[in-house]
Design a protein around this motif. Sequence first.
Motif, PDB file in Angstrom:
ATOM      1  N   LEU A 128       0.858  -1.179   0.000  1.00  0.00           N
ATOM      2  CA  LEU A 128       0.000   0.000   0.000  1.00  0.00           C
ATOM      3  C   LEU A 128       0.895   1.230   0.000  1.00  0.00           C
ATOM      4  CD1 LEU A 128      -2.864   1.264   0.260  1.00  0.00           C
ATOM      5  CD2 LEU A 128      -2.522   1.207   2.753  1.00  0.00           C
ATOM      6  N   GLY A 129       0.823   2.012  -1.058  1.00  0.00           N
ATOM      7  CA  GLY A 129       1.685   3.184  -1.146  1.00  0.00           C
ATOM      8  C   GLY A 129       3.144   2.782  -1.249  1.00  0.00           C
ATOM      9  N   GLU A 130       4.021   3.652  -0.729  1.00  0.00           N
ATOM     10  CA  GLU A 130       5.455   3.404  -0.834  1.00  0.00           C
ATOM     11  C   GLU A 130       6.011   2.533   0.286  1.00  0.00           C
ATOM     12  OE1 GLU A 130       7.507   7.083  -1.134  1.00  0.00           O
ATOM     13  OE2 GLU A 130       6.653   7.603  -3.091  1.00  0.00           O
ATOM     14  N   ALA A 131       5.383   2.554   1.452  1.00  0.00           N
ATOM     15  CA  ALA A 131       5.999   1.872   2.594  1.00  0.00           C
ATOM     16  C   ALA A 131       5.036   1.028   3.432  1.00  0.00           C
ATOM     17  CB  ALA A 131       6.675   2.904   3.507  1.00  0.00           C
ATOM     18  N   ASP A 132       3.733   1.154   3.170  1.00  0.00           N
ATOM     19  CA  ASP A 132       2.754   0.455   4.004  1.00  0.00           C
ATOM     20  C   ASP A 132       2.354  -0.885   3.392  1.00  0.00           C
ATOM     21  OD1 ASP A 132       2.910   2.812   5.405  1.00  0.00           O
ATOM     22  OD2 ASP A 132       1.012   3.614   4.649  1.00  0.00           O
ATOM     23  N   ARG A 133       1.601  -1.642   4.156  1.00  0.00           N
ATOM     24  CA  ARG A 133       1.105  -2.932   3.680  1.00  0.00           C
ATOM     25  C   ARG A 133      -0.268  -3.193   4.299  1.00  0.00           C
ATOM     26  NH1 ARG A 133       4.942  -7.451   5.294  1.00  0.00           N
ATOM     27  NH2 ARG A 133       6.234  -6.532   3.657  1.00  0.00           N
ATOM     28  N   ILE A 134      -1.186  -3.711   3.488  1.00  0.00           N
ATOM     29  CA  ILE A 134      -2.457  -4.193   4.021  1.00  0.00           C
ATOM     30  C   ILE A 134      -2.286  -5.670   4.341  1.00  0.00           C
ATOM     31  CG2 ILE A 134      -4.884  -4.656   3.554  1.00  0.00           C
ATOM     32  CD1 ILE A 134      -4.970  -2.181   1.828  1.00  0.00           C
ATOM     33  N   VAL A 135      -2.507  -6.007   5.591  1.00  0.00           N
ATOM     34  CA  VAL A 135      -2.293  -7.372   6.082  1.00  0.00           C
ATOM     35  C   VAL A 135      -3.646  -8.027   6.339  1.00  0.00           C
ATOM     36  CG1 VAL A 135      -1.335  -8.762   7.946  1.00  0.00           C
ATOM     37  CG2 VAL A 135      -0.091  -6.748   7.124  1.00  0.00           C
ATOM     38  N   THR A 136      -3.826  -9.222   5.802  1.00  0.00           N
ATOM     39  CA  THR A 136      -5.024 -10.014   6.083  1.00  0.00           C
ATOM     40  C   THR A 136      -4.647 -11.084   7.095  1.00  0.00           C
ATOM     41  OG1 THR A 136      -5.858  -9.672   3.830  1.00  0.00           O
ATOM     42  CG2 THR A 136      -6.852 -11.447   5.113  1.00  0.00           C
ATOM     43  N   ILE A 137      -5.363 -11.092   8.207  1.00  0.00           N
ATOM     44  CA  ILE A 137      -5.041 -12.001   9.304  1.00  0.00           C
ATOM     45  C   ILE A 137      -6.317 -12.698   9.759  1.00  0.00           C
ATOM     46  CG2 ILE A 137      -5.201 -10.034  10.915  1.00  0.00           C
ATOM     47  CD1 ILE A 137      -3.282 -11.517  12.769  1.00  0.00           C
ATOM     48  N   TYR A 138      -6.228 -14.009   9.954  1.00  0.00           N
ATOM     49  CA  TYR A 138      -7.386 -14.740  10.468  1.00  0.00           C
ATOM     50  C   TYR A 138      -7.209 -14.904  11.968  1.00  0.00           C
ATOM     51  CZ  TYR A 138     -11.645 -17.345  10.364  1.00  0.00           C
ATOM     52  OH  TYR A 138     -12.964 -17.703  10.550  1.00  0.00           O
ATOM     53  N   THR A 139      -8.077 -14.227  12.728  1.00  0.00           N
ATOM     54  CA  THR A 139      -7.929 -14.167  14.174  1.00  0.00           C
ATOM     55  C   THR A 139      -8.813 -15.196  14.873  1.00  0.00           C
ATOM     56  OG1 THR A 139      -9.679 -12.532  14.533  1.00  0.00           O
ATOM     57  CG2 THR A 139      -7.478 -11.704  13.977  1.00  0.00           C
TER      58      THR A 139
END
Length: 252
Positions: free
Chosen positions: A19-30
């Motif tokens: 996401l963008g230059e430095a971010d990340r969208i993380v999918t986590i199963y809680t």
Amino acid sequence: MARPRTYKSEGIILKGIPLGEADRIVTIYTLGSGKLRLVAKGVRRSRSRMSGYLEPLTYVSISVAEGRNIDTITEVEIIQSFREIREDLLLVSKGLYFAEIVDKFTVDRSPGSAEFKLLFDGLGRLKASYTTDLALRYFEMQMLKITGFGPEIYQCVECHTELEVDSHGFSNLKGGILGSECRSKSSEPSATISVGAIKLLRYLQNESYDRVMGLNIPEVLLVDVEKLLGSYIRYVLDKKIKSKEFIGLISS
């Protein structure tokens, strides 16, 4: 200005996308809240404290700040790294397949302890080097069962009579086995399913993992069941499982 509300959770990372230059969208199963999609700010920078902590197939504890559109991970701690999996390319491919199956079959923020347990146990078994294709078929059949898509394999999906010991047809559209008589009258396409494949599907659906792994299954039967379940899963999801192609590349 009020500080954002925070909460804690723990779960297994399914995937991450930039996401963008430095971010990340993380999918986590809680464990408690089901599938969450969260942003990890700056995690792609080499100096980030969370860099390397949010890789797929990692079991983590997280602190999260609520956001207007998407919540943000503020702290992360590894509970179990499953390092043995991530250091072996074949195990990684199968672990990512488990993760993608869970991702595709679940919806956001819908708690599912059975789905979490299936994923956690599945990764644990890969870690213990249970690498046969039979383990993948068990995972597929159990996920179908848990999420309400388990195929009908005891009665004809058309006339609902108990199936006789014989080869029949398998209908993706109707979600199960079409008895030979009803199949002959039907204009809908259906794949032939042998007596052996029916018995194996029933075993995968109803028996424990340890009992299933004690079976000695002919390779040709495993291939038939893989094709059948793969076709059915593609029909249910209306999309391919990309990581399954990765397994094929690694295994060839």
